[in-house]
Design an enzyme around this catalytic site. Structure first.
Site, PDB file in Angstrom:
ATOM      1  N   GLU A 239       0.879  -1.172   0.000  1.00 30.51           N
ATOM      2  CA  GLU A 239       0.000   0.000   0.000  1.00 30.51           C
ATOM      3  C   GLU A 239       0.909   1.212   0.000  1.00 30.51           C
ATOM      4  O   GLU A 239       1.483   1.561   1.040  1.00 30.51           O
ATOM      5  CB  GLU A 239      -0.882   0.012   1.262  1.00 30.51           C
ATOM      6  N   CYS A 273      -2.469   9.115   2.272  1.00 32.62           N
ATOM      7  CA  CYS A 273      -2.118   8.515   0.980  1.00 32.62           C
ATOM      8  C   CYS A 273      -3.202   8.803  -0.041  1.00 32.62           C
ATOM      9  O   CYS A 273      -2.947   8.839  -1.232  1.00 32.62           O
ATOM     10  CB  CYS A 273      -1.907   7.017   1.141  1.00 32.62           C
TER      11      CYS A 273
END
Ligand code: NAD
Length: 507
Positions: A239, A273
């Site tokens: 990720e 993110c």
């Protein structure tokens, strides 16, 4: 306030980025200690994997309740170690607990064995089943130090694995608290362990005998993790970062779009993110949208426990944001609020830029700060082309009328929110993850549970038929029969179901 970075070989100090004060220290775990933790976890995994979903669910629910009972302490630690305001810290605790609850609720259903079509082999029962991998190594970032790792930890545990978690060196105390709560709640004290330290401790975990690494962090470190894991062919889930685009169409509700844009770009001081990192606005509404965004930004409070934006977590990140702003301004960007001169220590004033383009770092590299660069576009096709012009592909946002849904489908990204921002992150049943430099694999949702299992295929012959393809004993005319079958099954103009054909051949 600059964050001190003095560390000793044995202890790691965590600092409050808002004040520069030390919050506490944790051990700097060595590779040998990491290996020992993984070995203990393997023993725990053996017992844990034997339990029923119900039994695991009971313990995980007790864990969730214990975390909820410590919500104040957890939020306080997040606030102090990460620098985010209290409201955002509590939001993070709530979202993390939502995932523990969801993983437990879905585990049995998502991981139930599935009967699938046996195709040509109609006399077989074909089953796909999901089994725990064993020990999962979770390596986490500092920006959401509870929510992000819990997206792997909760799902890995619910799927029957043990976990060794290495938090970021900037936010280790939250992880230590989680481990303390886990040790008191789970019958197996080594089920969820935490190892602390800098990059070397993470590298040791990536090289250790874990059965999978779930890494969340930057693309550069993700590549290093993948290389280290390759030594043992350990599978990885990555990720990584993002450069999430937002598209605002001419027929969008501009007030709502601006409000969402400001939140999406500035929550956690832009250190998410899935932050909105670049905005493409239809030319006809560009100026009005910019005015709305600027108006929203001017209402925000920066700093303080109750501010909208807190301190940046690391000085290194402040330097990156400053560099992106200076690069954009040198290439012709117009500053509406904030700007590089308004940076003071760990605090960056939210900065709205227009007249930006893809030559600028602020439109191509992950900025990870409170910056809203807005580019005017002549058409929605141009907006999609620019949105997709990125090595990243994590989240994305579309605001618009009837065309918004179709527009969302054209964006090359793991996730899209339509007429909302970050909506996909708030829905635990939606898998979370990206493509390209944003990584691969999925956390959350049923896919997030299966990510921490090995898939097993079982083919069970439930009745014998005269025609047995898995044997050397075949009739003399078998070649001829096969030629006929190929034509009937796969040739042009012939529609035949495999089962019907087999029955015909048997008769
Ligand atoms: P980072 O890559 O610097 O560090 C992440 C973790 O990796 C830390 O725990 C660190 O100690 C560890 N590490 C460092 N070197 C290592 C090595 N050689 N081997 C193994 N581990 C090592 O990332 P960060 O600065 O903590 O986090 C910010 C980044 O994370 C941003 O790019 C952000 O977009 C990304 N992020 C992604 C998601 C997502 O779900 N996609 C979520 C949050 C953050």
């Amino acid at each position: 306030m600059a964050v001190a970075t003095t560390q000793t070989p044995e202890r790691l100090t965590s600092y409050n980025p808002a004040t520069g004060e030390a919050v506490g220290t944790v051990p700097m775990h060595t590779a040998a200690e990491v290996d020992a933790a993984v070995a203990r976890a393997r023993v725990a995994a053996q017992s844990w994997s034997q339990l029923s979903f119900e039994a695991r669910g009971e313990e995980l629910t007790a864990f969730r309740k214990a975390l909820a009972a410590h919500a104040d302490e957890l939020a306080e630690l997040i606030h102090r170690e990460n620098g985010k305001p209290e409201l955002e810290a509590y939001t993070e605790v709530m979202m993390a607990l939502g995932h523990v609850q969801h993983a437990v609720a879905r585990a049995e259903t998502a991981l139930a064995p599935k009967k699938v079509s046996a195709g040509m082999l109609a006399n077989f029962r074909a089953t796909v089943s999901y089994h725990p991998l064993g020990v999962i190594g979770v390596i986490g970032p500092w920006n959401y130090p509870l929510f992000t790792p819990m997206g792997s930890i909760a799902y890995a545990l619910a799927a029957g694995n043990a976990v060794v978690f290495k938090p970021s060196e900037l936010t280790p105390l939250i992880a230590v608290k989680i481990a303390e709560i886990a040790a008191k709640t789970f019958a197996l004290p080594d089920l969820l362990q935490v190892v602390t330290g800098a990059g070397a401790t993470g590298a040791a975990l990536a090289k250790s005998a874990v059965d999978k690494i779930a890494f969340t962090g930057s693309a550069a470190t993700g590549k290093r993790v993948m290389m280290a894991a390759a030594e043992r062919l350990t599978p990885v889930l990555l990720e990584l970062g993002g450069k999430d685009p937002m598209i605002v169409a001419e027929d969008a509700d501009l007030a709502k779009a601006a409000e969402a844009c400001v939140f999406g770009a500035l929550t956690n001081a832009g250190q998410a993110c899935i932050s909105v990192e670049r905005v493409y606005v239809a030319s006809a509404v560009h100026d009005q949208f910019v005015d709305e965004v600027v108006k929203n930004v001017r209402t925000l409070k920066i700093g303080g426990d109750d501010g909208h934006l807190g301190a940046m977590t690391s000085t290194a990140q402040v330097a990156i944001v400053k560099d992106h702003l200076e690069d954009a301004i040198a290439k012709g960007a117009k500053v509406h609020t904030g700007g590089p001169d308004a940076i003071s220590g760990s605090y960056i004033q939210p900065t709205v830029l227009t007249n930006v383009d893809h030559r600028m770092k602020v439109m191509s590299d992950e900025t990870f700060g409170p910056v809203i660069p807005i580019q005017r576009v002549g058409s929605l096709d141009e907006a999609v082309q620019l949105a997709n012009d990125s090595k990243y592909g994590l989240g994305s946002t579309v605001f618009g009328g009837k065309a918004a849904r179709a527009l969302a489908g054209r964006i090359r990204a793991g996730m899209t929110s339509v007429n909302s921002v970050m909506g996909f992150a708030g829905i635990p049943s939606l898998p979370f993850g990206g493509i390209g430099d944003s990584g691969f694999g999925r956390i959350h949702g049923d896919e997030g549970l299966r990510e921490f299992t090995r898939v097993k295929s079982t083919a069970e012959q439930v009745m014998s038929i005269p025609l047995n393809m898995m044997s050397f004993r075949q009739p003399n005319d078998m070649t001829k029969r096969l030629r006929g079958m190929i034509k009937q099954l796969y040739g042009e103009g012939v529609v035949a179901k495999a089962g019907d054909l087999i029955r015909k051949l048997r008769s």
